[in-house]
Design a protein around this motif. Structure first.
Motif, PDB file in Angstrom:
ATOM      1  N   GLU A   1       0.851  -1.183   0.000  1.00  0.00           N
ATOM      2  CA  GLU A   1       0.000   0.000   0.000  1.00  0.00           C
ATOM      3  C   GLU A   1       0.892   1.241   0.000  1.00  0.00           C
ATOM      4  N   VAL A   2       0.476   2.252  -0.719  1.00  0.00           N
ATOM      5  CA  VAL A   2       1.231   3.510  -0.751  1.00  0.00           C
ATOM      6  C   VAL A   2       1.283   4.098   0.655  1.00  0.00           C
ATOM      7  N   GLY A   3       2.473   4.448   1.090  1.00  0.00           N
ATOM      8  CA  GLY A   3       2.664   5.015   2.419  1.00  0.00           C
ATOM      9  C   GLY A   3       2.989   3.983   3.474  1.00  0.00           C
ATOM     10  N   LYS A   4       2.572   2.728   3.231  1.00  0.00           N
ATOM     11  CA  LYS A   4       2.855   1.659   4.196  1.00  0.00           C
ATOM     12  C   LYS A   4       3.863   0.661   3.646  1.00  0.00           C
ATOM     13  N   GLY A   5       4.066   0.688   2.315  1.00  0.00           N
ATOM     14  CA  GLY A   5       4.942  -0.299   1.711  1.00  0.00           C
ATOM     15  C   GLY A   5       4.307  -1.675   1.795  1.00  0.00           C
ATOM     16  N   ARG A   6       5.157  -2.714   1.874  1.00  0.00           N
ATOM     17  CA  ARG A   6       4.631  -4.068   2.030  1.00  0.00           C
ATOM     18  C   ARG A   6       4.471  -4.394   3.517  1.00  0.00           C
ATOM     19  N   TYR A   7       3.442  -5.136   3.816  1.00  0.00           N
ATOM     20  CA  TYR A   7       3.191  -5.510   5.200  1.00  0.00           C
ATOM     21  C   TYR A   7       2.446  -6.837   5.207  1.00  0.00           C
TER      22      TYR A   7
ATOM     23  N   GLU B   1      16.511 -12.653  -6.271  1.00  0.00           N
ATOM     24  CA  GLU B   1      16.506 -12.859  -4.824  1.00  0.00           C
ATOM     25  C   GLU B   1      15.508 -11.875  -4.188  1.00  0.00           C
ATOM     26  N   ARG B   2      14.581 -12.394  -3.401  1.00  0.00           N
ATOM     27  CA  ARG B   2      13.558 -11.564  -2.757  1.00  0.00           C
ATOM     28  C   ARG B   2      14.173 -10.470  -1.878  1.00  0.00           C
ATOM     29  N   ILE B   3      15.350 -10.747  -1.345  1.00  0.00           N
ATOM     30  CA  ILE B   3      16.005  -9.828  -0.416  1.00  0.00           C
ATOM     31  C   ILE B   3      16.255  -8.460  -1.057  1.00  0.00           C
ATOM     32  N   TYR B   4      16.398  -8.449  -2.389  1.00  0.00           N
ATOM     33  CA  TYR B   4      16.731  -7.198  -3.081  1.00  0.00           C
ATOM     34  C   TYR B   4      15.504  -6.326  -3.363  1.00  0.00           C
ATOM     35  N   SER B   5      14.338  -6.795  -2.924  1.00  0.00           N
ATOM     36  CA  SER B   5      13.137  -5.956  -3.054  1.00  0.00           C
ATOM     37  C   SER B   5      12.811  -5.238  -1.749  1.00  0.00           C
ATOM     38  N   LEU B   6      13.627  -5.471  -0.708  1.00  0.00           N
ATOM     39  CA  LEU B   6      13.383  -4.823   0.580  1.00  0.00           C
ATOM     40  C   LEU B   6      13.736  -3.337   0.513  1.00  0.00           C
ATOM     41  N   CYS B   7      13.138  -2.547   1.385  1.00  0.00           N
ATOM     42  CA  CYS B   7      13.307  -1.096   1.315  1.00  0.00           C
ATOM     43  C   CYS B   7      14.700  -0.670   1.759  1.00  0.00           C
ATOM     44  N   SER B   8      15.189   0.407   1.163  1.00  0.00           N
ATOM     45  CA  SER B   8      16.476   1.003   1.556  1.00  0.00           C
ATOM     46  C   SER B   8      16.311   2.479   1.939  1.00  0.00           C
ATOM     47  N   LEU B   9      15.115   3.047   1.670  1.00  0.00           N
ATOM     48  CA  LEU B   9      14.815   4.460   1.950  1.00  0.00           C
ATOM     49  C   LEU B   9      15.868   5.388   1.347  1.00  0.00           C
ATOM     50  N   ALA B  10      16.329   5.036   0.155  1.00  0.00           N
ATOM     51  CA  ALA B  10      17.360   5.842  -0.511  1.00  0.00           C
ATOM     52  C   ALA B  10      16.889   7.280  -0.734  1.00  0.00           C
ATOM     53  N   GLU B  11      15.598   7.440  -0.960  1.00  0.00           N
ATOM     54  CA  GLU B  11      15.066   8.777  -1.249  1.00  0.00           C
ATOM     55  C   GLU B  11      15.152   9.701  -0.035  1.00  0.00           C
ATOM     56  N   ASN B  12      15.299   9.149   1.157  1.00  0.00           N
ATOM     57  CA  ASN B  12      15.360   9.972   2.372  1.00  0.00           C
ATOM     58  C   ASN B  12      16.780  10.120   2.932  1.00  0.00           C
ATOM     59  N   ARG B  13      17.733   9.527   2.261  1.00  0.00           N
ATOM     60  CA  ARG B  13      19.086   9.476   2.814  1.00  0.00           C
ATOM     61  C   ARG B  13      19.866  10.752   2.495  1.00  0.00           C
ATOM     62  N   ALA B  14      20.548  11.291   3.497  1.00  0.00           N
ATOM     63  CA  ALA B  14      21.328  12.516   3.325  1.00  0.00           C
ATOM     64  C   ALA B  14      22.587  12.241   2.514  1.00  0.00           C
ATOM     65  N   SER B  15      23.107  13.283   1.865  1.00  0.00           N
ATOM     66  CA  SER B  15      24.275  13.139   0.984  1.00  0.00           C
ATOM     67  C   SER B  15      25.496  12.630   1.736  1.00  0.00           C
ATOM     68  N   ASP B  16      25.750  13.165   2.940  1.00  0.00           N
ATOM     69  CA  ASP B  16      26.947  12.734   3.668  1.00  0.00           C
ATOM     70  C   ASP B  16      26.817  11.290   4.133  1.00  0.00           C
TER      71      ASP B  16
ATOM     72  N   LEU C   1       9.525  -8.455   6.125  1.00  0.00           N
ATOM     73  CA  LEU C   1       8.298  -7.822   5.614  1.00  0.00           C
ATOM     74  C   LEU C   1       7.350  -7.390   6.733  1.00  0.00           C
ATOM     75  N   PHE C   2       7.604  -7.844   7.956  1.00  0.00           N
ATOM     76  CA  PHE C   2       6.695  -7.533   9.066  1.00  0.00           C
ATOM     77  C   PHE C   2       6.907  -6.099   9.539  1.00  0.00           C
ATOM     78  N   ASN C   3       5.813  -5.359   9.677  1.00  0.00           N
ATOM     79  CA  ASN C   3       5.874  -3.993  10.193  1.00  0.00           C
ATOM     80  C   ASN C   3       6.012  -4.001  11.716  1.00  0.00           C
ATOM     81  N   HIS C   4       6.204  -2.795  12.261  1.00  0.00           N
ATOM     82  CA  HIS C   4       6.369  -2.621  13.703  1.00  0.00           C
ATOM     83  C   HIS C   4       5.045  -2.239  14.356  1.00  0.00           C
ATOM     84  N   ASP C   5       4.878  -2.678  15.601  1.00  0.00           N
ATOM     85  CA  ASP C   5       3.780  -2.209  16.452  1.00  0.00           C
ATOM     86  C   ASP C   5       4.306  -2.171  17.882  1.00  0.00           C
ATOM     87  N   CYS C   6       3.969  -1.119  18.607  1.00  0.00           N
ATOM     88  CA  CYS C   6       4.417  -1.024  20.006  1.00  0.00           C
ATOM     89  C   CYS C   6       3.659  -1.993  20.903  1.00  0.00           C
TER      90      CYS C   6
END
Length: 660
Positions: free
Chosen positions: A254-260, A371-386, A471-476
């Motif tokens: 889902e958009v905003g949640k990714g895979r879950y 390999e399924r592992i290469y479809s996992l998120c890396s959040l590259a779009e949010n990563r700072a240059s340094d 693939l499992f999301n977090h819950d407190c």
């Protein structure tokens, strides 16, 4: 991220850096700071920071004239640095072991003999010490002590290893005699008879030795075996696309949640949802002397790598599997890797390469869907240059180690990678991003003296990446617990889960132990997301803040979500939400039974009756969620106990074990 009032940019930066380099004394950060100073903030932000792909990032550090020389001036010095074998040290440790055993300290002697085995070079490599038989002598003497301690299975392994390594022919008869005794102690009488017959043939001219053999075989032996509850659960009905998981789960996107992951069928408390081996796993350096480098089991009578003295394996099979793949490339660079100060996640990034052939890595780079592992998120779009520059330089350092180790089929003295090597560098850079958010810590439970549950401590031994569990999301307030059997991760339901309900684990901050502000700061800093779970949205109190007001029961009307706070004045009431007159008698009774079951479960745990405790608490938690809703103090205490008892089927270390 900016909308999260608990977010702390400085803390996020520290967390991110720690996932790359954990030791401040390592040289890697000096390498990065040198390159960053040469490049300047403007270049990092407006040149490097504008790049859109990992391929571009890897190439620019080798090609851009502004930083190329600084990068090459460090990478050109990458060389083998590792702890070498030493016949002198092996002999000294063996002599120390002999003294310890003579003085009555057998466990110290066993530890010293094991150190001698690990430090000893290959047979014949140093004929000036022990005539080149340091390894054979260490194995032979350790086998004698192991037999004395009634660890006959371990002794048998050492005897067979000593024979294979070139045990002196004069000792062959005694070797078969020891084997006959060990097989008898293990209850393998046929093999004992065969070994005894071989010993008799070699003793043909020595009636005293034959007499001793017969006397030894007439004795009764006790084989010491560890009482191990550890078990890898079976999943009877497996998912067609995720073979390590139950078919009762479903992966959505889902958009905003990714895979879950959600439940596709009802799941009861205690059910096993996933039992998965890692795609890649690494032992933390602090455990190199206590755990098998390959399977992460506790060491009892270890064997070593043929070349380095840095690691240990629990048995020859683990050593051979490691040597056939990753360890032959990592072996002679281990001290360099550790000395760089890099994190265990960085090492795991390398392991994802070294456990595969170069050809496999080239293919994966061309088609990540292999390999399924290469479809996992890396959040590259949010990563700072340094941050990206740090990871790119780490990828280049790891790539240089691969070049020098012969991973690509030869030792490459040229720092500049060819196209195939550049492709592997690109994958390393992805690993360094993806592992930050998807890896799991492997732990064992240590039991101190006395009651094992009261004194249990979780001890971190390694890191791994699990394609399904990632693939499992977090819950407190998590729906599942996790524990480990060797390197395998086991995910069990910690509460009942209905079809369509999110199946979420906990990434560390759980609401019963940490405040809302603390949890949100931790999750946004470490994992880059604000948590929107029910416990956060409603700011549930921690366990100590849950009092009698947390005792509530559901309206029995189907689909009505109203909760009555106990005690209620009358068991026949009109529901304020559905407006129906309802009888609360059954739900009140079920709540009472549930709370009685919690007491019984706690008592079973106190008596260390694990199977009964798990059964009762699973039933109680199921009942609670049917008639009530969290938060509820006794339920969360019950789930804590349930989690602890389920972990007793995983990696557990008793202080009194042989490895103590």
């Amino acid at each position: 991220m900016s909308s999260n009032r608990f977010h702390d940019n400085a803390y996020m930066s520290i967390c991110s850096e720690k996932t790359l380099q954990s030791n401040e004394k390592g040289f890697f950060m000096q390498f990065y700071e040198s390159v960053a100073a040469t490049a300047g903030e403007d270049w990092i932000k407006n040149v490097f920071g504008k790049l859109k792909s990992d391929r571009e990032r890897i190439r620019i550090i080798y090609d851009d004239p502004k930083i190329r020389e600084t990068v090459f001036s460090t990478l050109c010095y990458v060389q083998e640095i590792y702890r070498k074998k030493s016949a002198e040290v092996a002999q000294a440790r063996r002599f120390d072991a002999q003294k310890a055993v003579t003085n009555g300290n057998q466990m110290k002697g066993l530890m010293l003999y094991s150190q001698s085995v690990l430090r000893a070079p290959k047979t014949g490599e140093n004929p000036k010490i022990d005539d080149g038989f340091s390894l054979v002598l260490a194995l032979w003497e350790r086998s004698e002590l192991l037999m004395r301690l009634n660890y006959h299975s371990l002794a048998l392994r050492d005897i067979q290893f000593a024979i294979k390594e070139g045990l002196d022919s004069d000792l062959k008869g005694e070797a078969f005699e020891r084997m006959a005794v060990c097989y008898k102690a293990k209850g393998e009488m046929k093999r004992s008879s065969v070994s005894a017959e071989l010993a008799r043939k070699l003793y043909a001219d020595d009636p005293d030795k034959i007499k001793r053999l017969n006397e030894n075989l007439n004795k009764e032996y006790k084989e010491v075996t560890k009482i191990c509850r550890r078990r890898k659960p079976e999943i009877p009905d497996r998912h067609p696309n995720f073979p390590q998981a139950t078919r009762k789960m479903q992966v959505k996107q889902e958009v905003g949640k990714g895979r879950y992951v959600v439940a596709s069928e009802p799941i009861s408390t205690g059910e096993t949802i996933v039992c998965e081996p890692p795609y890649a796993a690494c032992l933390v350096p602090d455990c190199f002397g206590t755990h098998c480098h390959h399977c992460m089991d506790r060491l009892e009578s270890p064997v070593g790598c043929p070349d380095c003295a840095s690691v240990a394996f629990c048995k020859a099979e683990c050593r051979d599997e490691a040597m056939a793949t990753y360890h032959k490339f990592e072996c002679k660079f281990l001290d360099l890797l550790i000395g760089s100060g890099m994190s265990i996640l960085s090492h795991t990034s390398l392991r994802m390469v070294t456990q595969n052939t170069p050809e496999r890595m080239y293919a994966i780079n061309k088609d990540r869907s292999l390999e399924r592992i290469y479809s996992l998120c890396s959040l590259a779009e949010n990563r700072a240059s340094d941050d990206f520059l740090q990871r790119t330089l780490m990828a280049a350092f790891l790539l240089r180690c691969l070049q020098k180790s012969g991973y690509f089929g030869y030792v490459d003295e040229d720092v500049y990678p060819n196209d195939n090597q550049m492709a592997v560098g690109e994958l390393l850079l992805f690993h360094l991003q993806m592992l930050q958010f998807n890896a799991h810590e492997i732990y064992e439970t240590k039991h101190k003296e006395g009651h094992k549950f009261q004194n249990a401590v979780a001890s971190y031994v390694g890191v791994a990446i699990y394609p399904t569990v990632a693939l499992f999301n977090h819950d407190c307030y998590p729906g599942v617990s996790r524990h480990f059997v060797g390197k395998n991760i086991v995910i069990n339901a910690l509460r009942p889960l209905n079809p369509g309900e999110l199946i979420a684990e906990n990434y560390g901050p759980i609401f019963t132990r940490r405040t809302l502000a603390d949890r949100q700061k931790s999750l946004s800093g470490r994992y880059w997301f604000p948590c929107g779970c029910q416990a956060c949205n409603q700011d549930w109190p921690m366990i100590d803040g849950l009092g009698n007001s947390s005792r509530r029961i559901r309206c029995p009307t189907k689909k009505c979500t109203y909760l009555f706070t106990l005690p209620i004045p009358n068991e026949n009431m009109k529901c304020p939400r559905c407006k129906k007159k309802v009888s609360m008698t059954d739900n009140v009774m079920q709540m009472k039974i549930c709370e009685e079951q919690y007491v019984a479960g706690f008592e079973y745990m106190e008596k260390q009756e694990v199977d009964k405790g798990i059964e009762v608490l699973c039933r109680a938690v199921d009942t609670f969620h049917r008639v009530s809703a969290p938060p509820h103090r006794e339920t969360h205490l019950g789930q804590e106990s349930l989690r602890t008892m389920m972990a007793d089927y995983g990696n557990v270390y008793e202080i009194a074990d042989i490895a103590a």
